[in-house]
Design a protein around this motif. Structure first.
Motif, PDB file in Angstrom:
ATOM      1  N   ARG A 284       0.790  -1.267   0.047  1.00 13.95           N
ATOM      2  CA  ARG A 284       0.146   0.023   0.072  1.00 13.95           C
ATOM      3  C   ARG A 284       0.792   1.049  -0.031  1.00 13.95           C
ATOM      4  O   ARG A 284       0.302   2.265  -0.271  1.00 13.95           O
ATOM      5  CB  ARG A 284      -0.879  -0.058   1.335  1.00 13.95           C
ATOM      6  CG  ARG A 284      -1.790  -0.984   1.090  1.00 13.95           C
ATOM      7  CD  ARG A 284      -2.962  -1.053   2.473  1.00 13.95           C
ATOM      8  NE  ARG A 284      -3.022   0.144   2.940  1.00 13.95           N
ATOM      9  CZ  ARG A 284      -3.619   0.566   4.124  1.00 13.95           C
ATOM     10  NH1 ARG A 284      -3.356  -0.490   5.038  1.00 13.95           N
ATOM     11  NH2 ARG A 284      -3.763   1.738   4.543  1.00 13.95           N
ATOM     12  N   CYS A 285       2.188   1.002   0.328  1.00 13.62           N
ATOM     13  CA  CYS A 285       3.163   2.497   0.548  1.00 13.62           C
ATOM     14  C   CYS A 285       3.904   2.344  -0.397  1.00 13.62           C
ATOM     15  O   CYS A 285       4.174   3.743  -1.164  1.00 13.62           O
ATOM     16  CB  CYS A 285       3.995   1.962   1.582  1.00 13.62           C
ATOM     17  SG  CYS A 285       5.049   3.354   2.229  1.00 13.62           S
ATOM     18  N   SER A 286       4.365   1.485  -1.369  1.00 12.91           N
ATOM     19  CA  SER A 286       5.341   1.706  -2.355  1.00 12.91           C
ATOM     20  C   SER A 286       5.212   0.583  -3.311  1.00 12.91           C
ATOM     21  O   SER A 286       4.952  -0.486  -3.028  1.00 12.91           O
ATOM     22  CB  SER A 286       6.838   1.554  -1.719  1.00 12.91           C
ATOM     23  OG  SER A 286       7.803   1.700  -2.776  1.00 12.91           O
ATOM     24  N   LYS A 287       5.668   0.976  -4.813  1.00 11.78           N
ATOM     25  CA  LYS A 287       5.810  -0.082  -5.613  1.00 11.78           C
ATOM     26  C   LYS A 287       7.375  -0.687  -5.769  1.00 11.78           C
ATOM     27  O   LYS A 287       7.799  -1.348  -6.590  1.00 11.78           O
ATOM     28  CB  LYS A 287       5.195   0.405  -6.690  1.00 11.78           C
ATOM     29  CG  LYS A 287       3.839   0.614  -6.996  1.00 11.78           C
ATOM     30  CD  LYS A 287       3.494   1.310  -8.370  1.00 11.78           C
ATOM     31  CE  LYS A 287       2.007   1.624  -8.225  1.00 11.78           C
ATOM     32  NZ  LYS A 287       1.391   2.191  -9.461  1.00 11.78           N
ATOM     33  N   ALA A 288       8.266   0.078  -5.066  1.00 11.71           N
ATOM     34  CA  ALA A 288       9.551  -0.244  -5.321  1.00 11.71           C
ATOM     35  C   ALA A 288      10.256  -1.517  -4.673  1.00 11.71           C
ATOM     36  O   ALA A 288       9.523  -2.133  -3.992  1.00 11.71           O
ATOM     37  CB  ALA A 288      10.312   0.745  -4.129  1.00 11.71           C
ATOM     38  N   ALA A 289      11.074  -2.255  -5.383  1.00 12.19           N
ATOM     39  CA  ALA A 289      11.455  -3.356  -5.209  1.00 12.19           C
ATOM     40  C   ALA A 289      12.342  -3.437  -3.823  1.00 12.19           C
ATOM     41  O   ALA A 289      12.116  -4.489  -3.318  1.00 12.19           O
ATOM     42  CB  ALA A 289      12.267  -4.029  -6.262  1.00 12.19           C
TER      43      ALA A 289
END
Length: 105
Positions: free
Chosen positions: A76-81
């Motif tokens: 919910r916070c980030s799409k970063a790997a």
């Protein structure tokens, strides 16, 4: 008075409750760090400069979460790997604050 591009969006309840926006997080000015919604520290990492296609240069402060690996809120916070980063432009944020003050009075 002319609004800045995200003014109306930032006034909505859905924006103010969205954990993706670091502006909704706790910021400790003395330590220069954010606290994410999962109570993890998002620490200052480095300064960065970007120049856009029109030649405008912008300076950013980059913050990175200490560890997002097992965070239940990550989707919910980030799409970063990797760990969540926050790119903060102090000049832009100051101008937005001044505009808000002028718009409300």
């Amino acid at each position: 008075m002319i609004l800045y591009n995200t003014f109306l969006t930032e006034q909505k309840r859905s924006y103010k409750k969205d954990i993706r926006h670091a502006s909704n997080w706790i910021y400790d000015e003395h330590k220069d760090e954010y606290i994410c919604p999962n109570n993890r520290k998002v620490l200052f990492k480095r300064y960065s400069t970007r120049t856009d296609k029109n030649g405008f240069t912008r300076e950013f402060k980059i913050y990175e979460c200490e560890d997002c690996s097992d965070c239940p809120l990550k989707s919910r916070c980030s799409k970063a790997a990797g760990n969540r980063q926050v790119h903060y432009n102090p000049i832009y944020e100051e101008l937005k604050t001044k505009a808000k003050v002028n718009l409300w009075f």
